[in-house]
Design a protein around this motif. Structure first.
Motif, PDB file in Angstrom:
ATOM      1  N   GLY A   1       9.212-108.378  26.062  1.00 52.61           N
ATOM      2  CA  GLY A   1       8.884-109.731  26.512  1.00 52.61           C
ATOM      3  C   GLY A   1       8.046-110.488  25.509  1.00 52.61           C
ATOM      4  O   GLY A   1       8.266-111.681  25.261  1.00 52.61           O
ATOM      5  N   TYR A   2       7.074-109.805  24.896  1.00 56.73           N
ATOM      6  CA  TYR A   2       6.236-110.463  23.894  1.00 56.73           C
ATOM      7  C   TYR A   2       7.052-110.856  22.682  1.00 56.73           C
ATOM      8  O   TYR A   2       6.898-111.965  22.147  1.00 56.73           O
ATOM      9  N   GLU A   3       7.940-109.964  22.236  1.00 58.84           N
ATOM     10  CA  GLU A   3       8.766-110.281  21.076  1.00 58.84           C
ATOM     11  C   GLU A   3       9.721-111.439  21.377  1.00 58.84           C
ATOM     12  O   GLU A   3      10.005-112.259  20.509  1.00 58.84           O
ATOM     13  N   ARG A   4      10.220-111.510  22.593  1.00 57.86           N
ATOM     14  CA  ARG A   4      11.076-112.647  22.965  1.00 57.86           C
ATOM     15  C   ARG A   4      10.340-113.971  22.845  1.00 57.86           C
ATOM     16  O   ARG A   4      10.921-114.998  22.490  1.00 57.86           O
ATOM     17  N   GLU A   5       9.035-113.938  23.111  1.00 59.33           N
ATOM     18  CA  GLU A   5       8.242-115.163  23.047  1.00 59.33           C
ATOM     19  C   GLU A   5       7.752-115.472  21.634  1.00 59.33           C
ATOM     20  O   GLU A   5       7.693-116.630  21.240  1.00 59.33           O
ATOM     21  N   LYS A   6       7.441-114.424  20.849  1.00 57.09           N
ATOM     22  CA  LYS A   6       6.710-114.638  19.611  1.00 57.09           C
ATOM     23  C   LYS A   6       7.487-114.342  18.330  1.00 57.09           C
ATOM     24  O   LYS A   6       7.183-114.901  17.286  1.00 57.09           O
ATOM     25  N   SER A   7       8.456-113.441  18.377  1.00 59.23           N
ATOM     26  CA  SER A   7       9.148-113.066  17.143  1.00 59.23           C
ATOM     27  C   SER A   7      10.163-114.133  16.751  1.00 59.23           C
ATOM     28  O   SER A   7      10.936-114.611  17.588  1.00 59.23           O
TER      29      SER A   7
ATOM     30  N   VAL B   1       7.267-105.121  15.270  1.00 60.33           N
ATOM     31  CA  VAL B   1       6.342-106.094  15.829  1.00 60.33           C
ATOM     32  C   VAL B   1       6.424-107.352  14.977  1.00 60.33           C
ATOM     33  O   VAL B   1       6.065-107.351  13.802  1.00 60.33           O
ATOM     34  N   GLY B   2       6.972-108.419  15.535  1.00 59.82           N
ATOM     35  CA  GLY B   2       7.056-109.693  14.837  1.00 59.82           C
ATOM     36  C   GLY B   2       8.209-109.844  13.880  1.00 59.82           C
ATOM     37  O   GLY B   2       8.316-110.858  13.190  1.00 59.82           O
TER      38      GLY B   2
END
Length: 446
Positions: free
Chosen positions: A212-218, A147-148
């Protein structure tokens, strides 16, 4: 389908149990040596653990793969993609070697293998499907995607001593991330670690995320240039504890099955045997022992791992409960050689100084030892200080003489207590611990 995750706070480690309720079969992914939690969960659901696998040869804990293979007769599935140096050895039960696109079937559930090197050459991830659908649910990423963050590529070089592998691993990680372009955003990511692990530098505390979240935030998905990615990934990684070197070899070559024997009390501590003092730092500093003070708490393994010699025994100081718990936690990193304990010792007290008093001293005229990590030191430090990481005091040269007065500090006072116990054990006889550490002194400056 049955799914359960298990979190070990000492290691900030995640493991998983996946089963098919229709057939009663289950598999463990990335297990610890202590199999009781997995067995209990499986039995509550009427499942039998018939298979075991892991994402890679771990560096931060002793794997339970062989434990499950031999005691549960669970068939082991392991990567064959690490080359000659990182191929599993000495698996005594039934096992199968995995490569790209292989499938592990567990009743009506299946895991598809994706080779995701970078953290290690043999690293694989498992894409989870329910056979009732061709749509994948999620990905067990081990130390590939957190995560991140993503897994560090330098442990083979920094911990295992294999030269010139860091950049190779970082480039492999860049290419492994490209493989994720083929998967949809909704894929859940089930990582091998959370915040507190030394297998990355900025892991999030949330136990699960989505691709999808990791593509946006990591940060790792934002960098499209390989050279920039490699430089970013390989910079500012935390120092790996010395025991990581042992784990890579233990998990590749095997370790004896876990022994759940009670650690016995001793009438007296043995001379010449290393002592780990589990008491709280406040108790230790007021009542010194000849041991290294590593209090038994949620950070115990991360600290004590700097001081273990896997060829030599240790003895402990602490309460019966703390000793047994600490000994069991040590088994999680493959250290089984605790020979006994005493509850308490009587000794002198360590000199300490309040931050406001320390501030009033002319710091250019005193010896200051900063025992924080490299990143903390580089961000800011006292002008006249010398730096040695608290975990390296036994092996690196200390820039002061044993009869000189030394003021010791970390960031908040926890690691400096460990450091002064090491210095005391090494024969430094005029040590002063700065209460509250660097942050307390700086706070007083305001």
């Amino acid at each position: 389908m049955y799914f359960k995750s298990f979190f070990n706070q000492q290691l900030a480690q995640m493991s998983y149990l996946v089963g098919c309720q229709k057939t009663g079969e289950a598999i463990i992914i990335d297990p610890l040596r202590d199999l009781k939690p997995y067995i209990e969960a499986a039995e509550q659901e009427g499942l039998t653990i018939i298979k075991v696998t892991e994402t890679h040869i771990h560096a931060d804990f002793a794997s339970g793969l062989r434990e499950a293979n031999e005691t549960l007769n669970a068939k082991a599935f392991v990567s064959v993609l690490g080359g000659e140096d990182w191929t599993y050895k000495n698996i005594n039960g039934e096992y199968e070697l995995l490569k790209e696109d292989d499938i592990i079937n567990v009743g009506n559930v299946k895991l598809k293998v994706i080779h995701t090197p970078g953290h290690t050459p043999e690293s694989i991830s498992f894409l989870l499907y329910d056979n009732a659908s061709d749509v994948p649910m999620g990905l067990f990423t081990g130390d590939f995607i957190f995560v991140g963050d993503v897994g560090r590529p330098d442990l083979l070089e920094e911990a295992a001593g294999i030269k010139d592998t860091t950049e190779i691993g970082a480039k492999a990680m860049f290419n492994s991330l490209k493989k994720m372009d083929e998967l949809p955003d909704y894929i859940q990511i089930w990582p091998g670690h959370g915040a507190g692990s030394a297998c990355g530098k900025s892991l999030g505390a949330v136990p699960v995320t989505t691709l999808g979240y990791e593509r946006e935030k990591s940060w790792a998905f934002q960098i499209k240039d390989e050279a920039t990615f490699v430089k970013t990934l390989t910079s500012e990684q935390p120092e790996p504890p010395y025991y990581f070197k042992e784990m890579k070899h233990i998990n590749r070559d095997g370790v004896a099955l876990i022994d759940n024997a009670i650690v016995p009390p001793l009438q007296n501590l043995y001379d010449g045997v290393k002592i780990i003092d589990l008491r709280a730092k406040e108790i230790f500093l007021d009542n010194l022992s000849d041991g290294i003070n590593v209090p038994y708490n949620s950070k115990f393994l991360g600290f004590v791992g700097w001081y273990l010699d896997y060829e030599a025994p240790i003895q402990l100081i602490g309460s019966f409960e703390d000793v047994q718990n600490a000994a069991n936690d040590l088994k999680l990193i493959g250290f089984d050689n605790v020979i006994g304990y005493v509850k308490n010792v009587t000794g002198g007290s360590m000199q300490q100084i309040e931050p406001q008093h320390f501030k009033s001293i002319d710091q250019t005229q005193i010896n200051i030892l900063d025992v924080r990590n490299n990143q903390e030191w580089q961000e800011s430090h006292f002008d006249n200080a010398k730096h040695v990481h608290f975990g390296k005091l036994e092996k690196e040269e200390i820039p002061f003489k044993k009869d000189e007065r030394i003021y010791v500090h970390c960031q908040s006072g926890v690691r400096s207590a460990i450091a002064v116990s090491v210095l005391h054990r090494l024969g430094y006889n005029d040590i002063i611990n700065i209460k509250g550490g660097y942050s307390a002194v700086k706070q007083y400056n305001r």
